[in-house]
Design a protein around this motif. Sequence first.
Motif, PDB file in Angstrom:
ATOM      1  N   VAL A 128       0.840  -1.196   0.000  1.00  0.00           N
ATOM      2  CA  VAL A 128       0.000   0.000   0.000  1.00  0.00           C
ATOM      3  C   VAL A 128       0.878   1.250   0.000  1.00  0.00           C
ATOM      4  CG1 VAL A 128      -1.807   1.271   1.220  1.00  0.00           C
ATOM      5  CG2 VAL A 128      -1.817  -1.231   1.251  1.00  0.00           C
ATOM      6  N   ALA A 129       1.872   1.249   0.878  1.00  0.00           N
ATOM      7  CA  ALA A 129       2.706   2.441   1.050  1.00  0.00           C
ATOM      8  C   ALA A 129       3.523   2.777  -0.191  1.00  0.00           C
ATOM      9  CB  ALA A 129       3.637   2.251   2.244  1.00  0.00           C
ATOM     10  N   THR A 130       3.867   1.782  -0.999  1.00  0.00           N
ATOM     11  CA  THR A 130       4.731   2.018  -2.160  1.00  0.00           C
ATOM     12  C   THR A 130       3.956   2.206  -3.452  1.00  0.00           C
ATOM     13  OG1 THR A 130       4.993  -0.379  -2.460  1.00  0.00           O
ATOM     14  CG2 THR A 130       6.676   0.768  -1.154  1.00  0.00           C
ATOM     15  N   SER A 131       2.630   2.258  -3.367  1.00  0.00           N
ATOM     16  CA  SER A 131       1.817   2.490  -4.562  1.00  0.00           C
ATOM     17  C   SER A 131       1.045   3.792  -4.419  1.00  0.00           C
ATOM     18  CB  SER A 131       0.856   1.321  -4.801  1.00  0.00           C
ATOM     19  OG  SER A 131      -0.007   1.139  -3.690  1.00  0.00           O
ATOM     20  N   ALA A 132       0.829   4.469  -5.535  1.00  0.00           N
ATOM     21  CA  ALA A 132       0.100   5.738  -5.528  1.00  0.00           C
ATOM     22  C   ALA A 132      -1.371   5.494  -5.194  1.00  0.00           C
ATOM     23  CB  ALA A 132       0.220   6.430  -6.878  1.00  0.00           C
ATOM     24  N   PRO A 133      -2.027   6.433  -4.501  1.00  0.00           N
ATOM     25  CA  PRO A 133      -3.417   6.240  -4.056  1.00  0.00           C
ATOM     26  C   PRO A 133      -4.394   5.829  -5.146  1.00  0.00           C
ATOM     27  CG  PRO A 133      -2.480   8.158  -2.995  1.00  0.00           C
ATOM     28  CD  PRO A 133      -1.458   7.690  -4.000  1.00  0.00           C
ATOM     29  N   SER A 134      -4.272   6.357  -6.340  1.00  0.00           N
ATOM     30  CA  SER A 134      -5.235   6.035  -7.406  1.00  0.00           C
ATOM     31  C   SER A 134      -4.667   5.087  -8.451  1.00  0.00           C
ATOM     32  CB  SER A 134      -5.696   7.330  -8.087  1.00  0.00           C
ATOM     33  OG  SER A 134      -6.346   8.181  -7.156  1.00  0.00           O
ATOM     34  N   VAL A 141      -4.636  -4.136  -4.704  1.00  0.00           N
ATOM     35  CA  VAL A 141      -4.483  -4.490  -3.294  1.00  0.00           C
ATOM     36  C   VAL A 141      -5.828  -4.396  -2.583  1.00  0.00           C
ATOM     37  CG1 VAL A 141      -3.457  -3.804  -1.094  1.00  0.00           C
ATOM     38  CG2 VAL A 141      -2.057  -3.805  -3.167  1.00  0.00           C
ATOM     39  N   ARG A 142      -6.519  -3.303  -2.810  1.00  0.00           N
ATOM     40  CA  ARG A 142      -7.812  -3.091  -2.153  1.00  0.00           C
ATOM     41  C   ARG A 142      -8.817  -4.169  -2.554  1.00  0.00           C
ATOM     42  NH1 ARG A 142     -10.107   1.314   0.425  1.00  0.00           N
ATOM     43  NH2 ARG A 142     -12.391   1.315   0.416  1.00  0.00           N
ATOM     44  N   THR A 143      -8.874  -4.482  -3.840  1.00  0.00           N
ATOM     45  CA  THR A 143      -9.813  -5.492  -4.324  1.00  0.00           C
ATOM     46  C   THR A 143      -9.483  -6.868  -3.773  1.00  0.00           C
ATOM     47  OG1 THR A 143     -10.170  -4.230  -6.356  1.00  0.00           O
ATOM     48  CG2 THR A 143     -10.801  -6.548  -6.383  1.00  0.00           C
ATOM     49  N   SER A 144      -8.194  -7.188  -3.662  1.00  0.00           N
ATOM     50  CA  SER A 144      -7.802  -8.506  -3.157  1.00  0.00           C
ATOM     51  C   SER A 144      -8.216  -8.704  -1.706  1.00  0.00           C
ATOM     52  CB  SER A 144      -6.291  -8.694  -3.292  1.00  0.00           C
ATOM     53  OG  SER A 144      -5.580  -7.847  -2.396  1.00  0.00           O
ATOM     54  N   VAL A 145      -8.341  -7.609  -0.976  1.00  0.00           N
ATOM     55  CA  VAL A 145      -8.731  -7.691   0.429  1.00  0.00           C
ATOM     56  C   VAL A 145     -10.247  -7.601   0.597  1.00  0.00           C
ATOM     57  CG1 VAL A 145      -8.578  -6.541   2.676  1.00  0.00           C
ATOM     58  CG2 VAL A 145      -6.542  -6.764   1.244  1.00  0.00           C
ATOM     59  N   LEU A 146     -10.869  -6.638  -0.076  1.00  0.00           N
ATOM     60  CA  LEU A 146     -12.288  -6.359   0.141  1.00  0.00           C
ATOM     61  C   LEU A 146     -13.215  -7.055  -0.843  1.00  0.00           C
ATOM     62  CD1 LEU A 146     -12.139  -2.511   0.852  1.00  0.00           C
ATOM     63  CD2 LEU A 146     -11.922  -4.417   2.462  1.00  0.00           C
ATOM     64  N   GLY A 147     -12.678  -7.499  -1.969  1.00  0.00           N
ATOM     65  CA  GLY A 147     -13.515  -8.103  -2.993  1.00  0.00           C
ATOM     66  C   GLY A 147     -14.001  -7.100  -4.008  1.00  0.00           C
ATOM     67  N   SER A 148     -14.102  -5.836  -3.604  1.00  0.00           N
ATOM     68  CA  SER A 148     -14.515  -4.744  -4.484  1.00  0.00           C
ATOM     69  C   SER A 148     -13.814  -3.478  -4.005  1.00  0.00           C
ATOM     70  CB  SER A 148     -16.026  -4.547  -4.452  1.00  0.00           C
ATOM     71  OG  SER A 148     -16.391  -3.314  -5.062  1.00  0.00           O
ATOM     72  N   PRO A 149     -13.259  -2.687  -4.916  1.00  0.00           N
ATOM     73  CA  PRO A 149     -12.557  -1.475  -4.487  1.00  0.00           C
ATOM     74  C   PRO A 149     -13.465  -0.447  -3.823  1.00  0.00           C
ATOM     75  CG  PRO A 149     -12.793  -1.531  -6.881  1.00  0.00           C
ATOM     76  CD  PRO A 149     -13.197  -2.880  -6.375  1.00  0.00           C
ATOM     77  N   SER A 150     -14.771  -0.563  -4.025  1.00  0.00           N
ATOM     78  CA  SER A 150     -15.704   0.406  -3.445  1.00  0.00           C
ATOM     79  C   SER A 150     -16.333  -0.088  -2.147  1.00  0.00           C
ATOM     80  CB  SER A 150     -16.808   0.741  -4.452  1.00  0.00           C
ATOM     81  OG  SER A 150     -17.547  -0.425  -4.775  1.00  0.00           O
ATOM     82  N   GLU A 151     -15.968  -1.271  -1.695  1.00  0.00           N
ATOM     83  CA  GLU A 151     -16.563  -1.844  -0.488  1.00  0.00           C
ATOM     84  C   GLU A 151     -16.232  -0.984   0.735  1.00  0.00           C
ATOM     85  OE1 GLU A 151     -19.125  -4.121   1.240  1.00  0.00           O
ATOM     86  OE2 GLU A 151     -18.468  -4.734  -0.756  1.00  0.00           O
ATOM     87  N   HIS A 152     -17.227  -0.777   1.595  1.00  0.00           N
ATOM     88  CA  HIS A 152     -17.044   0.050   2.796  1.00  0.00           C
ATOM     89  C   HIS A 152     -16.797  -0.835   4.010  1.00  0.00           C
ATOM     90  CE1 HIS A 152     -17.578   3.378   5.606  1.00  0.00           C
ATOM     91  NE2 HIS A 152     -18.395   2.604   6.297  1.00  0.00           N
ATOM     92  N   ILE A 153     -15.800  -0.460   4.810  1.00  0.00           N
ATOM     93  CA  ILE A 153     -15.494  -1.149   6.057  1.00  0.00           C
ATOM     94  C   ILE A 153     -16.015  -0.302   7.215  1.00  0.00           C
ATOM     95  CG2 ILE A 153     -13.614  -1.832   7.603  1.00  0.00           C
ATOM     96  CD1 ILE A 153     -14.086  -3.799   5.363  1.00  0.00           C
ATOM     97  N   ASP A 154     -16.688  -0.935   8.163  1.00  0.00           N
ATOM     98  CA  ASP A 154     -17.239  -0.224   9.306  1.00  0.00           C
ATOM     99  C   ASP A 154     -16.229  -0.075  10.442  1.00  0.00           C
ATOM    100  OD1 ASP A 154     -19.989  -0.023   8.254  1.00  0.00           O
ATOM    101  OD2 ASP A 154     -19.959  -2.205   8.445  1.00  0.00           O
ATOM    102  N   LEU A 155     -15.406  -1.087  10.628  1.00  0.00           N
ATOM    103  CA  LEU A 155     -14.456  -1.080  11.738  1.00  0.00           C
ATOM    104  C   LEU A 155     -13.149  -1.718  11.302  1.00  0.00           C
ATOM    105  CD1 LEU A 155     -13.676  -0.825  14.793  1.00  0.00           C
ATOM    106  CD2 LEU A 155     -14.736  -3.083  15.108  1.00  0.00           C
ATOM    107  N   ILE A 156     -12.037  -1.049  11.611  1.00  0.00           N
ATOM    108  CA  ILE A 156     -10.699  -1.611  11.434  1.00  0.00           C
ATOM    109  C   ILE A 156     -10.120  -1.872  12.812  1.00  0.00           C
ATOM    110  CG2 ILE A 156      -8.347  -1.183  10.626  1.00  0.00           C
ATOM    111  CD1 ILE A 156      -9.518   0.557   8.413  1.00  0.00           C
ATOM    112  N   ILE A 157      -9.609  -3.069  13.020  1.00  0.00           N
ATOM    113  CA  ILE A 157      -8.976  -3.443  14.286  1.00  0.00           C
ATOM    114  C   ILE A 157      -7.510  -3.769  14.023  1.00  0.00           C
ATOM    115  CG2 ILE A 157      -8.901  -5.143  16.142  1.00  0.00           C
ATOM    116  CD1 ILE A 157     -11.878  -5.554  15.841  1.00  0.00           C
TER     117      ILE A 157
END
Length: 264
Positions: A128-134, A141-157
């Motif tokens: 994440v840190a070595t890639s540009a935001p857009s 990376v985001r899709t591999s974790v959330l399944g969709s780049p637009s998916e909303h997370i309610d809580l990060i632990i």
Amino acid sequence: MPDAPPYRAFSCSIELARVILSDCYCPVVEGSRSFINPTKFREARVLELGSGIGLLGCLFAPLVKHYIVTDLPEMLPLIQKNMDENVTKTDSNPPQTRAHRSKNRQSLDAQVPSAPNYSIAALDWTDVATSAPSSTARKLVRTSVLGSPSEHIDLIIAVDTLYNTSLVSPFLATLEEFANGPSTKAEGGVRESTAVLVVCELRDEDVIRVFLEGWLSLGGWKVWRVGDHASPDARDTNNVTLGYGIPSEAFFDGPFVAWLGWKA
């Protein structure tokens, strides 16, 4: 760089589990302040960073809508094994009282989920840190974790994940990427900010100082220490998903510290 901690459950993970499970299964009397709102918690999509052996995933996944367990790729086989062996069913509606628990136990035990309500994903914060935001890399990376780049997370632990200063910058970049600010009706519907809960054992003062200075320097965040007498009352945190009421009394039994943050 110091070696990573061995593969075991750390004390602050156990202590956090105690607090949240107590709030879910043995809620305090009306008018008192607890940390978790069980009703909102069971509707939440939760992302855990640096899950280690997967202890919190095993305990919390049955209590929420969806739980995402993440760590480095080499940790995933152990996490998968522990989740498979310990998360036997999904109970997204934990009883609110002891009486409820007794009354509903038979029906809860009879439930068989059609699919697990958790997922396990590799997440290296440096990606994440070595890639540009857009950039395409960041979206992958985001899709591999959330399944969709637009998916909303309610809580990060994130529990006891910062054991040396070299991890701070990648960790903060990951918080910035996966934590959303509040949306408006004009943006397609009202949505609360992602709540971020960071828990650390008090080991290295420099690590904690660098982390807090870095988090506050991001701008646009509200960050409160849990258990601080200056913590806001419940009405100040109503906009934060899960309806946290940050307790002013001691939160943990032990040498631990926790912060709750969200994008304003």
